[in-house]
Write a protein that holds these residues in place. Structure first.
Motif, PDB file in Angstrom:
ATOM      1  N   ILE A  99       0.841  -1.202   0.000  1.00 26.63           N
ATOM      2  CA  ILE A  99       0.000   0.000   0.000  1.00 26.63           C
ATOM      3  C   ILE A  99       0.872   1.247   0.000  1.00 26.63           C
ATOM      4  CG2 ILE A  99      -1.632   1.360   1.375  1.00 26.63           C
ATOM      5  CD1 ILE A  99      -2.906  -1.411   2.167  1.00 26.63           C
ATOM      6  N   ALA A 122       0.218   3.794  -2.956  1.00 22.69           N
ATOM      7  CA  ALA A 122      -0.516   5.014  -2.606  1.00 22.69           C
ATOM      8  C   ALA A 122       0.311   6.253  -2.950  1.00 22.69           C
ATOM      9  CB  ALA A 122      -0.855   5.005  -1.117  1.00 22.69           C
ATOM     10  N   ILE A 132      -8.069   4.602  -0.061  1.00 22.21           N
ATOM     11  CA  ILE A 132      -7.749   3.178   0.051  1.00 22.21           C
ATOM     12  C   ILE A 132      -8.987   2.414   0.490  1.00 22.21           C
ATOM     13  CG2 ILE A 132      -6.351   1.462   1.289  1.00 22.21           C
ATOM     14  CD1 ILE A 132      -4.356   3.831   1.845  1.00 22.21           C
ATOM     15  N   ASP A 151     -10.046  -1.456   1.768  1.00 31.49           N
ATOM     16  CA  ASP A 151      -9.615  -2.778   2.208  1.00 31.49           C
ATOM     17  C   ASP A 151     -10.823  -3.701   2.084  1.00 31.49           C
ATOM     18  OD1 ASP A 151      -8.315  -4.959   3.307  1.00 31.49           O
ATOM     19  OD2 ASP A 151      -8.473  -4.235   5.381  1.00 31.49           O
ATOM     20  N   LEU A 182      -2.928   1.521   9.180  1.00 29.85           N
ATOM     21  CA  LEU A 182      -3.027   2.606   8.208  1.00 29.85           C
ATOM     22  C   LEU A 182      -3.313   3.935   8.906  1.00 29.85           C
ATOM     23  CD1 LEU A 182      -5.018   0.827   5.354  1.00 29.85           C
ATOM     24  CD2 LEU A 182      -2.627   1.581   5.257  1.00 29.85           C
ATOM     25  N   HIS A 232      -2.666   7.672   7.259  1.00 26.91           N
ATOM     26  CA  HIS A 232      -3.542   7.642   6.082  1.00 26.91           C
ATOM     27  C   HIS A 232      -4.892   8.243   6.466  1.00 26.91           C
ATOM     28  CE1 HIS A 232      -0.978   5.497   3.283  1.00 26.91           C
ATOM     29  NE2 HIS A 232      -0.497   4.888   4.350  1.00 26.91           N
ATOM     30  N   ILE A 289      -9.733   6.094   4.237  1.00 24.84           N
ATOM     31  CA  ILE A 289      -9.757   4.632   4.287  1.00 24.84           C
ATOM     32  C   ILE A 289     -11.197   4.146   4.331  1.00 24.84           C
ATOM     33  CG2 ILE A 289      -9.037   2.584   5.591  1.00 24.84           C
ATOM     34  CD1 ILE A 289      -6.949   4.497   6.971  1.00 24.84           C
ATOM     35  N   TYR A 327     -11.597   5.109  -5.333  1.00 25.39           N
ATOM     36  CA  TYR A 327     -10.417   4.542  -4.688  1.00 25.39           C
ATOM     37  C   TYR A 327      -9.164   4.617  -5.554  1.00 25.39           C
ATOM     38  CZ  TYR A 327     -14.354   2.840  -2.105  1.00 25.39           C
ATOM     39  OH  TYR A 327     -15.531   2.790  -1.415  1.00 25.39           O
ATOM     40  N   ASP A 328      -8.068   4.975  -4.912  1.00 23.14           N
ATOM     41  CA  ASP A 328      -6.757   4.962  -5.558  1.00 23.14           C
ATOM     42  C   ASP A 328      -6.087   3.605  -5.379  1.00 23.14           C
ATOM     43  OD1 ASP A 328      -6.696   7.766  -6.321  1.00 23.14           O
ATOM     44  OD2 ASP A 328      -6.566   8.174  -4.179  1.00 23.14           O
ATOM     45  N   VAL A 329      -6.308   2.995  -4.240  1.00 19.76           N
ATOM     46  CA  VAL A 329      -5.708   1.688  -3.935  1.00 19.76           C
ATOM     47  C   VAL A 329      -6.803   0.748  -3.454  1.00 19.76           C
ATOM     48  CG1 VAL A 329      -4.022   0.422  -2.543  1.00 19.76           C
ATOM     49  CG2 VAL A 329      -3.504   2.757  -3.289  1.00 19.76           C
ATOM     50  N   TRP A 330      -6.893  -0.386  -4.097  1.00 24.60           N
ATOM     51  CA  TRP A 330      -7.830  -1.451  -3.729  1.00 24.60           C
ATOM     52  C   TRP A 330      -6.990  -2.553  -3.124  1.00 24.60           C
ATOM     53  CZ3 TRP A 330     -13.048  -2.672  -5.838  1.00 24.60           C
ATOM     54  CH2 TRP A 330     -13.452  -3.978  -5.577  1.00 24.60           C
ATOM     55  N   HIS A 331      -7.210  -2.872  -1.865  1.00 27.52           N
ATOM     56  CA  HIS A 331      -6.455  -3.935  -1.200  1.00 27.52           C
ATOM     57  C   HIS A 331      -7.392  -5.073  -0.838  1.00 27.52           C
ATOM     58  CE1 HIS A 331      -5.144  -6.061   2.477  1.00 27.52           C
ATOM     59  NE2 HIS A 331      -3.994  -6.084   1.852  1.00 27.52           N
TER      60      HIS A 331
END
Length: 163
Positions: free
Chosen positions: A33, A37, A44, A46, A58, A63, A66, A107-111
């Motif tokens: 991440i 990121a 982000i 989760d 996070l 961060h 979230i 979302y910029d980051v998909w975890h």
């Protein structure tokens, strides 16, 4: 038994540290991440966050944006209680990710750490991959990345191939 009923039963009957996928801290996920990121203001999500401590870590690292999505309300409630007032800084989504209506631009980051592992039907995998692809293809100015650290915390970047 449907997925929601199954996961509500799991989280109602087992302590977080007794399930096979439990880790006190998800160092590999955090590292992925941090690389993906574009700073602490990156959005982000989760997916399948359950009772994971990733959201705690996070927040502790600073961060700001979230979201945690899980099919189990019980898991979300346990995590919110553990976080206390810090839980107010998180967007909580109780839904089956394969059916959830998610904004492509959100979302910029998909975890996700092990969601694919628990999807047993091809249409579920296609649905999840379609959502990942839609998030990745949006025109947000920030870099988009889907990162996945598997149940054994091996580092990997997942490319959906089922669609």
């Amino acid at each position: 038994m449907d997925a929601k009923t199954h996961w509500e039963k799991v989280y109602a009957t087992k302590a977080p540290e007794t399930v096979s996928w439990y880790r006190p801290h998800l160092e590999t996920s955090l590292a992925l991440i941090e690389r993906a990121a574009a700073g602490y203001s990156a959005f982000i999500i989760d997916v399948g966050g359950g009772e994971s401590t990733l959201v705690d870590d996070l927040l502790a690292r600073g961060h700001e944006n979230i979201a945690v999505l899980d099919v189990s309300q019980i898991a979300i409630d346990v995590t919110k209680k553990r976080l206390g007032l810090a839980a107010e800084q998180v967007q909580w989504l109780v839904a089956d990710v394969t059916r959830a209506e998610l904004s492509n631009r959100a979302y910029d980051v998909w975890h996700d750490r092990a969601v694919f592992h628990f999807l047993t039907e091809p249409d579920q995998t296609r649905s999840l991959c379609s959502k990942c692809r839609a998030v990745r293809q949006t025109r947000r100015p920030r870099y988009r990345q889907h990162v996945r650290a598997g149940g054994t915390d091996e580092m990997q970047r997942t490319r959906c191939r089922a669609v």
